[in-house]
Design a protein around this motif. Structure first.
Motif, PDB file in Angstrom:
ATOM      1  N   ALA A   1       0.832  -1.206   0.000  1.00 40.20           N
ATOM      2  CA  ALA A   1       0.000   0.000   0.000  1.00 40.20           C
ATOM      3  C   ALA A   1       0.869   1.259   0.000  1.00 40.20           C
ATOM      4  O   ALA A   1       0.582   2.240  -0.701  1.00 40.20           O
ATOM      5  CB  ALA A   1      -0.929  -0.011   1.211  1.00 40.20           C
ATOM      6  N   ALA A   2       1.948   1.238   0.784  1.00 35.82           N
ATOM      7  CA  ALA A   2       2.837   2.395   0.825  1.00 35.82           C
ATOM      8  C   ALA A   2       3.499   2.627  -0.530  1.00 35.82           C
ATOM      9  O   ALA A   2       3.636   3.773  -0.980  1.00 35.82           O
ATOM     10  CB  ALA A   2       3.882   2.202   1.917  1.00 35.82           C
ATOM     11  N   ARG A   3       3.895   1.545  -1.184  1.00 40.13           N
ATOM     12  CA  ARG A   3       4.523   1.695  -2.511  1.00 40.13           C
ATOM     13  C   ARG A   3       3.565   2.291  -3.528  1.00 40.13           C
ATOM     14  O   ARG A   3       3.976   3.017  -4.433  1.00 40.13           O
ATOM     15  CB  ARG A   3       5.009   0.324  -3.017  1.00 40.13           C
ATOM     16  N   LYS A   4       2.280   1.993  -3.360  1.00 37.55           N
ATOM     17  CA  LYS A   4       1.288   2.398  -4.357  1.00 37.55           C
ATOM     18  C   LYS A   4       0.652   3.758  -4.080  1.00 37.55           C
ATOM     19  O   LYS A   4      -0.152   4.222  -4.882  1.00 37.55           O
ATOM     20  CB  LYS A   4       0.196   1.330  -4.449  1.00 37.55           C
ATOM     21  N   GLY A   5       0.970   4.375  -2.929  1.00 35.32           N
ATOM     22  CA  GLY A   5       0.453   5.728  -2.721  1.00 35.32           C
ATOM     23  C   GLY A   5      -0.325   5.981  -1.453  1.00 35.32           C
ATOM     24  O   GLY A   5      -0.928   7.051  -1.305  1.00 35.32           O
ATOM     25  N   MET A   6      -0.324   5.050  -0.509  1.00 34.76           N
ATOM     26  CA  MET A   6      -1.090   5.237   0.720  1.00 34.76           C
ATOM     27  C   MET A   6      -0.693   6.504   1.468  1.00 34.76           C
ATOM     28  O   MET A   6      -1.542   7.236   1.984  1.00 34.76           O
ATOM     29  CB  MET A   6      -0.913   4.029   1.638  1.00 34.76           C
ATOM     30  N   ASN A   7       0.607   6.781   1.534  1.00 31.36           N
ATOM     31  CA  ASN A   7       1.060   7.907   2.335  1.00 31.36           C
ATOM     32  C   ASN A   7       0.625   9.249   1.760  1.00 31.36           C
ATOM     33  O   ASN A   7       0.407  10.207   2.508  1.00 31.36           O
ATOM     34  CB  ASN A   7       2.569   7.842   2.530  1.00 31.36           C
ATOM     35  N   ALA A   8       0.489   9.330   0.445  1.00 35.63           N
ATOM     36  CA  ALA A   8      -0.022  10.568  -0.152  1.00 35.63           C
ATOM     37  C   ALA A   8      -1.454  10.822   0.301  1.00 35.63           C
ATOM     38  O   ALA A   8      -1.833  11.961   0.616  1.00 35.63           O
ATOM     39  CB  ALA A   8       0.055  10.487  -1.674  1.00 35.63           C
ATOM     40  N   TRP A   9      -2.258   9.768   0.322  1.00 38.12           N
ATOM     41  CA  TRP A   9      -3.628   9.913   0.845  1.00 38.12           C
ATOM     42  C   TRP A   9      -3.592  10.312   2.313  1.00 38.12           C
ATOM     43  O   TRP A   9      -4.305  11.237   2.730  1.00 38.12           O
ATOM     44  CB  TRP A   9      -4.397   8.594   0.699  1.00 38.12           C
ATOM     45  N   LEU A  10      -2.752   9.667   3.098  1.00 43.83           N
ATOM     46  CA  LEU A  10      -2.699   9.930   4.531  1.00 43.83           C
ATOM     47  C   LEU A  10      -2.244  11.365   4.802  1.00 43.83           C
ATOM     48  O   LEU A  10      -2.791  12.045   5.686  1.00 43.83           O
ATOM     49  CB  LEU A  10      -1.760   8.934   5.203  1.00 43.83           C
TER      50      LEU A  10
ATOM     51  N   THR B   1      -5.282   4.033  -9.759  1.00 38.88           N
ATOM     52  CA  THR B   1      -4.800   4.847  -8.649  1.00 38.88           C
ATOM     53  C   THR B   1      -5.052   4.179  -7.295  1.00 38.88           C
ATOM     54  O   THR B   1      -4.727   4.743  -6.253  1.00 38.88           O
ATOM     55  CB  THR B   1      -5.466   6.238  -8.645  1.00 38.88           C
ATOM     56  N   ARG B   2      -5.594   2.973  -7.310  1.00 42.28           N
ATOM     57  CA  ARG B   2      -5.871   2.274  -6.045  1.00 42.28           C
ATOM     58  C   ARG B   2      -4.579   1.822  -5.380  1.00 42.28           C
ATOM     59  O   ARG B   2      -3.660   1.367  -6.048  1.00 42.28           O
ATOM     60  CB  ARG B   2      -6.747   1.033  -6.282  1.00 42.28           C
ATOM     61  N   TRP B   3      -4.516   1.932  -4.067  1.00 41.38           N
ATOM     62  CA  TRP B   3      -3.391   1.356  -3.334  1.00 41.38           C
ATOM     63  C   TRP B   3      -3.851   0.197  -2.448  1.00 41.38           C
ATOM     64  O   TRP B   3      -3.064  -0.406  -1.726  1.00 41.38           O
ATOM     65  CB  TRP B   3      -2.636   2.407  -2.527  1.00 41.38           C
TER      66      TRP B   3
ATOM     67  N   LEU C   1       7.170   3.020   7.885  1.00 42.50           N
ATOM     68  CA  LEU C   1       6.282   3.554   6.841  1.00 42.50           C
ATOM     69  C   LEU C   1       5.361   4.643   7.355  1.00 42.50           C
ATOM     70  O   LEU C   1       4.765   5.376   6.554  1.00 42.50           O
ATOM     71  CB  LEU C   1       5.454   2.413   6.246  1.00 42.50           C
ATOM     72  N   LEU C   2       5.239   4.762   8.687  1.00 45.98           N
ATOM     73  CA  LEU C   2       4.374   5.779   9.290  1.00 45.98           C
ATOM     74  C   LEU C   2       5.192   6.624  10.269  1.00 45.98           C
ATOM     75  O   LEU C   2       4.909   6.657  11.470  1.00 45.98           O
ATOM     76  CB  LEU C   2       3.194   5.107  10.005  1.00 45.98           C
ATOM     77  N   PRO C   3       6.195   7.330   9.779  1.00 48.45           N
ATOM     78  CA  PRO C   3       7.043   8.117  10.684  1.00 48.45           C
ATOM     79  C   PRO C   3       6.236   9.216  11.377  1.00 48.45           C
ATOM     80  O   PRO C   3       5.380   9.863  10.775  1.00 48.45           O
ATOM     81  CB  PRO C   3       8.105   8.713   9.740  1.00 48.45           C
TER      82      PRO C   3
END
Length: 277
Positions: free
Chosen positions: A15-24, A262-264, A47-49
């Motif tokens: 999920a992080a590779r696919k864009g989760m952090n941008a959403w977060l 665009t799904r993660w 992954l969640l600094p």
């Protein structure tokens, strides 16, 4: 206002590779509950600094796992659902948060997907039974919400192709009857979809209350065919709140992805604003 989001990430590293952090980064979430972590605490922390992370890791490497990430640390947490660890490990995590004068319990839950008439379904029944025991105990505390991938579409509104899935795990009448009981008014005798009569536990389905009597909004789509593009989905990701917390809901939304590519995750985040503090 406190924003609580829940999502089955289908593997935190993917999920992080696919864009989760941008959403977060753009979602302004205060507490994030995660299901199907498929990783370790070290993976989550890297992954969640900057987040405070709690995890209930599955003993099966690369399987299940639930977590809660928060901007402020929890004051307590628990993982024991009172059943065989093989049925519950990596699937249940409770955390208590002190927010102003309020203390709220947030649960990240990942119910088994099951498979009708197999041992996998027996594990699912065991887990749902244990939840039925635990929910009233959570309600005694006042402010509590069970979030996550509960792997049951409660009503026909909750699954696009409900007619074709009536004999499949995820939409079996017996599974749906658990939700009938959990969501009926506290102490009220209720007729369940499987023909049984049960006693209501008084929890509130925040998503259905917000959306009303309409199809969806769905939270999971199969990777097969054109399910996402055609919105042939299931609503199996929930916020089930105690009445006192449900009264404090300010907003509800499903962050459906703009497009398939665009799904993660195959699940979309469920985001709810609660008036706390």
């Amino acid at each position: 206002m406190t924003r609580i989001a829940s999502v089955n990430v289908n593997g935190i590293r993917a999920a992080a590779r696919k864009g989760m952090n941008a959403w977060l980064d753009s979602s302004d979430v205060d507490i994030l509950t995660i299901q199907e972590v498929r990783g370790t605490r070290e993976h989550l922390e890297s992954l969640l600094p900057g987040w405070h992370v709690l995890e209930h890791e599955s003993p099966q490497k690369g399987r299940a796992g639930v977590a809660i990430a928060s901007r402020e640390p929890a004051v307590a947490h628990r993982t024991d659902l009172g059943i065989d660890p093989l049925d519950a490990d990596g699937r249940w995590l409770e955390a208590d948060f002190a927010i102003g004068s309020d203390v709220v319990t947030v649960v990240s839950a990942y119910v088994h997907s099951g498979e009708a008439d197999t041992p996998k379904q027996e594990q699912k029944w065991s887990f749902l039974d244990a939840m039925t025991v635990r929910l009233p105990q959570l309600a005694d505390g006042g402010l509590a919400v069970v979030t996550g991938d509960l792997n049951v579409g409660h009503r026909e509104f909750d699954i696009k192709n409900w007619r074709g899935n009536r004999k499949k795990s995820g939409f079996l009448p017996r599974e749906r009857a658990y939700f009938d009981r959990w969501l009926a008014p506290l102490g009220q005798q209720t007729d369940c979809v499987d023909g049984t009569v049960g006693t209501g536990l008084g929890f509130v389905d925040v998503g259905r209350t917000a959306a009303g009597e309409v199809d969806g909004p769905y939270t999971w789509w199969s990777n097969r065919g054109q399910a996402f593009d055609n919105d042939t989905g299931w609503r199996i990701d929930y916020h089930l709140a105690t009445p006192s917390l449900a009264e404090r809901v300010e907003a509800y939304r499903v962050d459906r992805y703009p497009s398939y590519d665009t799904r993660w995750s195959d699940h979309a985040p469920v985001v709810v604003d609660y008036r706390l503090g």
